[in-house]
Scaffold this active site. Structure first.
Site, PDB file in Angstrom:
ATOM      1  N   HIS A 243       0.807  -1.219   0.000  1.00 12.88           N
ATOM      2  CA  HIS A 243       0.000   0.000   0.000  1.00 12.88           C
ATOM      3  C   HIS A 243       0.852   1.286   0.000  1.00 12.88           C
ATOM      4  CE1 HIS A 243      -3.440  -2.552   1.107  1.00 12.88           C
ATOM      5  NE2 HIS A 243      -2.736  -3.014   2.103  1.00 12.88           N
TER       6      HIS A 243
HETATM    7  O1  RIB Z   1      -5.139  -0.050   4.676  1.00 12.81           O
HETATM    8  C1  RIB Z   1      -3.746  -0.034   4.492  1.00 12.81           C
HETATM    9  C2  RIB Z   1      -3.122   1.052   5.290  1.00 12.81           C
HETATM   10  O2  RIB Z   1      -3.377   0.835   6.665  1.00 12.81           O
HETATM   11  C3  RIB Z   1      -1.591   1.086   5.154  1.00 12.81           C
HETATM   12  O3  RIB Z   1      -1.138   2.394   5.322  1.00 12.81           O
HETATM   13  C4  RIB Z   1      -1.143   0.229   6.293  1.00 12.81           C
HETATM   14  O4  RIB Z   1       0.179   0.570   6.744  1.00 12.81           O
HETATM   15  C5  RIB Z   1      -2.140   0.605   7.347  1.00 12.81           C
HETATM   16  O5  RIB Z   1      -1.701   1.828   7.947  1.00 12.81           O
END
Ligand code: RIB
Ligand code: CA
Length: 313
Positions: A243
């Site tokens: 992500h």
């Molecule tokens: O949903 C994914 C996000 O939530 C990413 O930033 C992960 O590190 C968590 O913070």
């Protein structure tokens, strides 16, 4: 072109760690002015410890790391140890940090840094809940005119949610903060699950990290080995979605990504859909566009860039 000056606001988290490493490995494009930590994946004491672990892993104990808000604006903190492990950085066995936290609160660092630089020269890169950013905007509304843009990981539309059926974790943890940020008027680029779920660390890609034969390459491979089990079990995906590194990669090569400039608003009332990013993808409302919502990337190009840059550390 001179490097983009950025503040990374983060809740490490294995994917945050990779995003930070990619930024620190890319000095031609990115100058990290500081790292501000927020409660999210794990509580603040751990996110602010993990951020320093990552800086030292990158050989950058000079980076200023600040502790910020330890809870959301108006809700109880929700954490994600089920995804990231108890430490928030499970996977590699990395030493505790020796570098100290920087003096002062993360929110004040964000305000002072934006005020100290010419308008439009500092980009904010939130990788976790938006509590620090929203608090800074509440405390110093003038900074909305100073920030160049916000490039954040959060939200989801066609992909739904990953912490509830309609909400992505970062937005869900602090929907009030997200609402403040999305209504701030600052140009926003959003990296939602719609694109990050296409940035999957398949086995060949993780093998390429490990094949670097460096402490960083091995640590990143171990982080994604740990981090992926949740997503494979939940989505049956071919690997962990990376992500947060989508934010850093966008700064380095925006051509890797595509999306639409649309209206995005945050659900802050209904518990059923709390924290949902309501994206007007088909522009069926007359609500003004306020965000560039990214929904696609060149995944091979992304991983080639990431692997090449990690090899530098
Ligand atoms: O949903 C994914 C996000 O939530 C990413 O930033 C992960 O590190 C968590 O913070
Ligand atoms: Ca994160």
């Amino acid at each position: 072109m001179s490097p983009q000056k950025i503040i990374i606001d983060t809740d490490p988290g294995q994917d945050d760690a990779v995003a930070i490493l990619l930024a620190l490995a890319s000095p031609e494009e990115i100058e990290v002015l500081g790292i501000t930590c927020v409660a999210g994946n794990v509580p603040l004491d751990l996110t602010s410890k993990n951020a320093r672990i990552v800086c030292e892993l990158a050989g950058r104990p000079d980076i200023k790391v600040f502790a910020g808000c330890d809870r959301p604006l108006g809700r109880d903190l929700v954490t994600a140890e089920h995804v990231h492990g108890k430490s928030g950085l499970d996977g590699p066995d990395l030493p505790d940090p020796t570098m100290p936290l920087a003096e002062g609160h993360a929110v004040d660092f964000i305000i002072e840094t934006l005020r100290a630089h010419p308008a439009g020269t500092v980009t904010l890169c939130p990788l976790g809940p938006l509590t620090n950013i929203a608090t800074a905007l509440q405390k110093a509304p003038d900074i909305a005119e100073k920030a160049a843009k916000i490039v954040l990981m959060g939200g989801g539309y066609f992909e739904g949610g990953n912490i509830t059926s309609t909400a992505e974790f970062n937005i869900y943890v602090d929907p009030q903060a997200a609402d403040i940020v999305f209504k701030s008027g600052i140009p926003i680029v959003v990296m939602p699950l719609d694109v990050t779920h296409k940035a999957l660390v398949t086995k060949p890609r993780n093998d390429a990290f490990r094949a670097l034969g460096t402490q960083v390459g091995t640590a990143v491979a171990q982080m994604t080995d740990f981090f992926e089990r949740f997503d494979i079990e939940k989505y049956g995906s071919a690997g962990a979605p990376l992500h947060d590194p989508c934010v850093t990669a966008f700064l380095i090569n925006p051509e890797l990504f595509s999306g639409r400039h649309i209206n995005v608003e945050i659900e802050t009332q209904s518990e059923l859909t709390m924290g949902m990013t309501v994206a007007d993808w088909w522009r069926v409302t007359d609500r003004p566009a306020n965000a560039t919502f990214i929904n696609d990337l060149d995944a091979d190009g992304f991983f080639t860039l990431l692997t090449e840059r990690l090899a530098r550390l």
